[in-house]
Motif scaffolding. Structure first.
Motif, PDB file in Angstrom:
ATOM      1  N   HIS A  57       0.821  -1.216   0.000  1.00  5.16           N
ATOM      2  CA  HIS A  57       0.000   0.000   0.000  1.00  5.16           C
ATOM      3  C   HIS A  57       0.855   1.267   0.000  1.00  5.16           C
ATOM      4  CE1 HIS A  57      -2.939  -2.988   1.059  1.00  5.16           C
ATOM      5  NE2 HIS A  57      -2.230  -3.308   2.123  1.00  5.16           N
ATOM      6  N   VAL A  74      -4.953   6.197   2.557  1.00  4.64           N
ATOM      7  CA  VAL A  74      -4.176   5.011   2.171  1.00  4.64           C
ATOM      8  C   VAL A  74      -4.858   4.271   1.031  1.00  4.64           C
ATOM      9  CG1 VAL A  74      -3.192   2.832   2.973  1.00  4.64           C
ATOM     10  CG2 VAL A  74      -3.276   4.795   4.495  1.00  4.64           C
ATOM     11  N   TYR A  75      -4.083   3.908   0.029  1.00  8.05           N
ATOM     12  CA  TYR A  75      -4.581   3.137  -1.115  1.00  8.05           C
ATOM     13  C   TYR A  75      -3.598   2.012  -1.424  1.00  8.05           C
ATOM     14  CZ  TYR A  75      -8.396   6.345  -1.910  1.00  8.05           C
ATOM     15  OH  TYR A  75      -9.559   7.048  -1.752  1.00  8.05           O
ATOM     16  N   HIS A  79     -17.063   6.311  -3.794  1.00  2.00           N
ATOM     17  CA  HIS A  79     -18.111   6.059  -2.793  1.00  2.00           C
ATOM     18  C   HIS A  79     -18.906   7.335  -2.530  1.00  2.00           C
ATOM     19  CE1 HIS A  79     -15.816   8.204   0.298  1.00  2.00           C
ATOM     20  NE2 HIS A  79     -14.739   7.624  -0.212  1.00  2.00           N
ATOM     21  N   VAL A 110     -12.006  13.145   0.078  1.00  2.00           N
ATOM     22  CA  VAL A 110     -10.781  13.674  -0.519  1.00  2.00           C
ATOM     23  C   VAL A 110     -10.322  12.761  -1.649  1.00  2.00           C
ATOM     24  CG1 VAL A 110      -8.362  14.236  -0.080  1.00  2.00           C
ATOM     25  CG2 VAL A 110     -10.106  14.815   1.616  1.00  2.00           C
ATOM     26  N   ALA A 134     -23.154   0.158   1.854  1.00  2.30           N
ATOM     27  CA  ALA A 134     -21.893  -0.471   2.302  1.00  2.30           C
ATOM     28  C   ALA A 134     -21.691  -0.249   3.801  1.00  2.30           C
ATOM     29  CB  ALA A 134     -20.723   0.139   1.529  1.00  2.30           C
ATOM     30  N   TYR A 180     -10.325  -0.923   6.686  1.00  2.00           N
ATOM     31  CA  TYR A 180      -9.890  -0.058   5.585  1.00  2.00           C
ATOM     32  C   TYR A 180     -10.659   1.261   5.566  1.00  2.00           C
ATOM     33  CZ  TYR A 180      -6.560  -3.116   3.159  1.00  2.00           C
ATOM     34  OH  TYR A 180      -5.449  -3.848   2.814  1.00  2.00           O
ATOM     35  N   ALA A 199     -14.304  10.187   8.399  1.00  2.00           N
ATOM     36  CA  ALA A 199     -13.397  10.455   7.278  1.00  2.00           C
ATOM     37  C   ALA A 199     -11.967  10.275   7.762  1.00  2.00           C
ATOM     38  CB  ALA A 199     -13.598  11.873   6.774  1.00  2.00           C
ATOM     39  N   GLY A 200     -11.085   9.855   6.879  1.00  2.00           N
ATOM     40  CA  GLY A 200      -9.669   9.926   7.219  1.00  2.00           C
ATOM     41  C   GLY A 200      -8.875   8.669   7.048  1.00  2.00           C
TER      42      GLY A 200
HETATM   43  C1  LIG Z   1      -4.227  -0.402   3.729  1.00  2.00           C
HETATM   44  C2  LIG Z   1      -5.406   0.239   3.018  1.00  2.00           C
HETATM   45  C3  LIG Z   1      -5.539   0.095   1.641  1.00  2.00           C
HETATM   46  C4  LIG Z   1      -6.634   0.662   0.963  1.00  2.00           C
HETATM   47  N1  LIG Z   1      -6.725   0.524  -0.383  1.00  2.00           N
HETATM   48  C5  LIG Z   1      -7.757   1.097  -1.057  1.00  2.00           C
HETATM   49  C6  LIG Z   1      -7.847   1.023  -2.484  1.00  2.00           C
HETATM   50  O1  LIG Z   1      -6.956   0.475  -3.144  1.00  2.00           O
HETATM   51  N2  LIG Z   1      -8.930   1.587  -3.090  1.00  2.00           N
HETATM   52  C7  LIG Z   1      -9.921   2.238  -2.371  1.00  2.00           C
HETATM   53  O2  LIG Z   1     -10.886   2.741  -2.985  1.00  2.00           O
HETATM   54  N3  LIG Z   1      -9.844   2.351  -1.024  1.00  2.00           N
HETATM   55  C8  LIG Z   1      -8.784   1.810  -0.355  1.00  2.00           C
HETATM   56  N4  LIG Z   1      -8.693   1.922   1.010  1.00  2.00           N
HETATM   57  C9  LIG Z   1      -9.794   2.592   1.722  1.00  2.00           C
HETATM   58  C10 LIG Z   1      -9.696   4.112   1.688  1.00  2.00           C
HETATM   59  O3  LIG Z   1      -8.479   4.523   2.278  1.00  2.00           O
HETATM   60  C11 LIG Z   1     -10.887   4.687   2.493  1.00  2.00           C
HETATM   61  O4  LIG Z   1     -12.100   4.317   1.895  1.00  2.00           O
HETATM   62  C12 LIG Z   1     -10.792   6.187   2.639  1.00  2.00           C
HETATM   63  O5  LIG Z   1     -11.752   6.594   3.587  1.00  2.00           O
HETATM   64  C13 LIG Z   1     -11.066   6.899   1.321  1.00  2.00           C
HETATM   65  O6  LIG Z   1     -10.837   8.274   1.514  1.00  2.00           O
HETATM   66  P1  LIG Z   1     -11.843   9.384   0.971  1.00  2.00           P
HETATM   67  O7  LIG Z   1     -11.113  10.657   1.092  1.00  2.00           O
HETATM   68  O8  LIG Z   1     -12.391   8.950  -0.335  1.00  2.00           O
HETATM   69  O9  LIG Z   1     -13.054   9.358   2.007  1.00  2.00           O
HETATM   70  P2  LIG Z   1     -13.029  10.012   3.482  1.00  2.00           P
HETATM   71  O10 LIG Z   1     -12.851  11.489   3.401  1.00  2.00           O
HETATM   72  O11 LIG Z   1     -12.061   9.244   4.325  1.00  2.00           O
HETATM   73  O12 LIG Z   1     -14.508   9.679   3.985  1.00  2.00           O
HETATM   74  C14 LIG Z   1     -15.608  10.477   3.608  1.00  2.00           C
HETATM   75  C15 LIG Z   1     -16.895   9.737   3.922  1.00  2.00           C
HETATM   76  O13 LIG Z   1     -16.975   8.608   3.055  1.00  2.00           O
HETATM   77  C16 LIG Z   1     -17.173   7.435   3.809  1.00  2.00           C
HETATM   78  N5  LIG Z   1     -16.474   6.309   3.144  1.00  2.00           N
HETATM   79  C17 LIG Z   1     -15.150   6.067   3.099  1.00  2.00           C
HETATM   80  N6  LIG Z   1     -14.915   4.911   2.424  1.00  2.00           N
HETATM   81  C18 LIG Z   1     -16.128   4.450   2.047  1.00  2.00           C
HETATM   82  C19 LIG Z   1     -16.560   3.295   1.361  1.00  2.00           C
HETATM   83  N7  LIG Z   1     -15.711   2.360   0.919  1.00  2.00           N
HETATM   84  N8  LIG Z   1     -17.891   3.109   1.138  1.00  2.00           N
HETATM   85  C20 LIG Z   1     -18.788   4.002   1.595  1.00  2.00           C
HETATM   86  N9  LIG Z   1     -18.448   5.125   2.279  1.00  2.00           N
HETATM   87  C21 LIG Z   1     -17.129   5.331   2.504  1.00  2.00           C
HETATM   88  C22 LIG Z   1     -16.573   7.733   5.182  1.00  2.00           C
HETATM   89  O14 LIG Z   1     -17.163   6.911   6.188  1.00  2.00           O
HETATM   90  C23 LIG Z   1     -16.944   9.188   5.351  1.00  2.00           C
HETATM   91  O15 LIG Z   1     -18.262   9.308   5.836  1.00  2.00           O
HETATM   92  C24 LIG Z   1      -7.619   1.384   1.689  1.00  2.00           C
HETATM   93  C25 LIG Z   1      -7.453   1.549   3.085  1.00  2.00           C
HETATM   94  C26 LIG Z   1      -6.364   0.974   3.747  1.00  2.00           C
HETATM   95  C27 LIG Z   1      -6.225   1.157   5.223  1.00  2.00           C
END
Ligand SMILES: Cc1cc2nc3c(=O)[nH]c(=O)nc-3n(C[C@H](O)[C@H](O)[C@H](O)COP(=O)(O)OP(=O)(O)OC[C@H]3O[C@@H](n4cnc5c(N)ncnc54)[C@H](O)[C@@H]3O)c2cc1C
Length: 360
Positions: A145, A182-183, A202, A207, A295, A349, A355-356
């Motif tokens: 990652h 993290v991705y 999603h 962000v 979800a 994840y 958020a975060g």
């Molecule tokens: C080790 C690791 C690897 C990861 N790899 C990936 C990857 O390859 N691809 C990927 O898409 N994500 C991945 N994730 C998940 C990703 O980091 C989170 O979904 C993160 O919150 C996305 O950030 P954002 O800024 O889009 O949303 P945020 O600003 O963090 O969240 C905004 C809102 O969206 C909601 N939200 C966040 N994720 C989801 C979701 N999946 N479904 C519905 N609502 C959601 C939150 O609860 C919050 O209310 C990974 C996480 C980890 C820890």
């Protein structure tokens, strides 16, 4: 004094900690989960990684790191400093490294990348291709990652972190700081300097997903890594992921040895989110569509994992999804079944409503 060995680089940091013995077991446990072999000789603990070594001298309150090259030394300094900062947090440790690379400000895990293009994989999954230089470190150290550093509406032109004297990143002030998420590196081509990242688009204010929707060729982004614990070799795997864990699960299915057996469950919104995965293993893949359920609101993925009997022999449990589901699975594997950290990895994840950054 630090001894720079003939074969490489070495450095050390004093640990002005009153209660080091209270934390050392957890520090040791964490380092071993990054594939370090540990040994103890009196008051000295040694750790051997594939890319170098580390030790804690409990009498003199010193930690030391050595490695053959700069990337290896930077990695070990980062692992040691992070472990000390996490477990000795209440003593607010001040870590200052002396020895090789002590004055270095280039942050070894950081790269600035440029967007090269994008592909709509499914209605809600967007692959962004990033190009950058010198990506070989992302194939080392066992982590799949990256921490992605995004520009935002508030900070459209962020400054990137540099290396602090403690061996950890030093960040710019809040008004210039990028926002991290993290991705997973879905695919990496070191020769061509390319990384593909699959973003789930999603709902909600975000962000990462927001950036991915607007990503266009030439846009700049920072990445740091690799992060994450290595997945242990085993002949049988039980795996579970929702859409956020799917890129990592797919990468594992494409890269584990052909003779690997097991079962994998992937939760998706509906059948239109199914992806073609070049599964090189004998692991059976099952899709679990939510069909209208939001979800993170039901436990079908966790229940599927709990319904599979744990085999005798060499096995590994890997799970990546929303925090509540990850907790159910972790408690089952570690608590009810009594499996060890070296046999399972159940990670949150994302967290519904929060958020975060989820990764440690
Ligand atoms: C080790 C690791 C690897 C990861 N790899 C990936 C990857 O390859 N691809 C990927 O898409 N994500 C991945 N994730 C998940 C990703 O980091 C989170 O979904 C993160 O919150 C996305 O950030 P954002 O800024 O889009 O949303 P945020 O600003 O963090 O969240 C905004 C809102 O969206 C909601 N939200 C966040 N994720 C989801 C979701 N999946 N479904 C519905 N609502 C959601 C939150 O609860 C919050 O209310 C990974 C996480 C980890 C820890």
């Amino acid at each position: 004094m630090t001894q720079a060995s003939a074969s490489g680089l070495a450095c050390e940091a004093r640990l002005n900690l009153r209660n080091l013995p209270l934390y050392i077991n957890r520090i040791s446990d964490r380092l071993q989960s990054f594939d370090a072999d540990a040994s103890q000789d009196g008051q000295r603990l040694d750790f051997r990684f594939a890319f170098g070594g580390a030790s804690f001298d409990m009498d003199r309150l010193v930690m030391r790191a050595n490695a053959a090259d700069r990337d290896g030394l930077a990695r070990i300094k980062d692992l040691l400093a992070t472990a000390v900062e996490v477990y000795a947090r209440e003593e607010n440790p001040e870590i200052v490294w002396t020895g090789d690379l002590a004055g270095e400000t280039r942050l070894a895990p950081f790269r600035e990348m440029a967007v090269l293009g994008d592909t709509e994989l499914t209605p809600h999954m967007r692959r962004i291709r990033l190009g950058g230089e010198d990506l070989s470190r992302f194939a080392k150290f066992g982590g799949m990652h990256i921490r992605m550093l995004f520009p935002t509406r508030e900070v459209p032109d962020p400054l990137w972190p540099v290396l602090g004297s403690n061996g950890l990143p030093a960040w710019p002030s809040v008004d210039r700081r990028p926002v991290a998420r993290v991705y997973t590196i879905r695919t990496l081509d070191v020769e061509k300097g390319i990384i593909d990242v699959d973003f789930l688009i999603h709902p909600g204010d975000s962000v990462g997903a927001h950036w991915a929707m607007q990503a266009a060729p030439g846009m700049k982004i920072g990445i740091m890594g690799p992060v994450g614990r290595p997945v242990r070799p085993a002949s049988w795997y039980l795996m579970g992921a929702d859409e956020t864990g799917l890129p990592a699960l797919a990468r594992l299915l494409e890269t584990l040895p052909a003779e690997t057996r097991g079962v994998a469950f992937v939760e998706i919104a509906d059948d239109s989110e199914k992806q073609v995965i070049d599964n090189a293993t004998g692991i059976e893949l099952h899709w679990l569509p939510r069909n209208g359920e939001a979800a993170g609101l039901d436990d079908r993925l966790a229940r599927a994992i709990l319904s599979v009997a744990w085999p005798t022999g060499s096995a590994f449990g890997w799970f990546a999804a929303e925090a509540a589901a990850a907790r159910i699975v972790r408690e089952h594997w570690r608590g009810s079944l009594g499996l060890g950290r070296d046999e399972t990895l159940a990670a949150a994840y994302w967290r519904r409503g929060a958020a975060g950054l989820m990764a440690g």
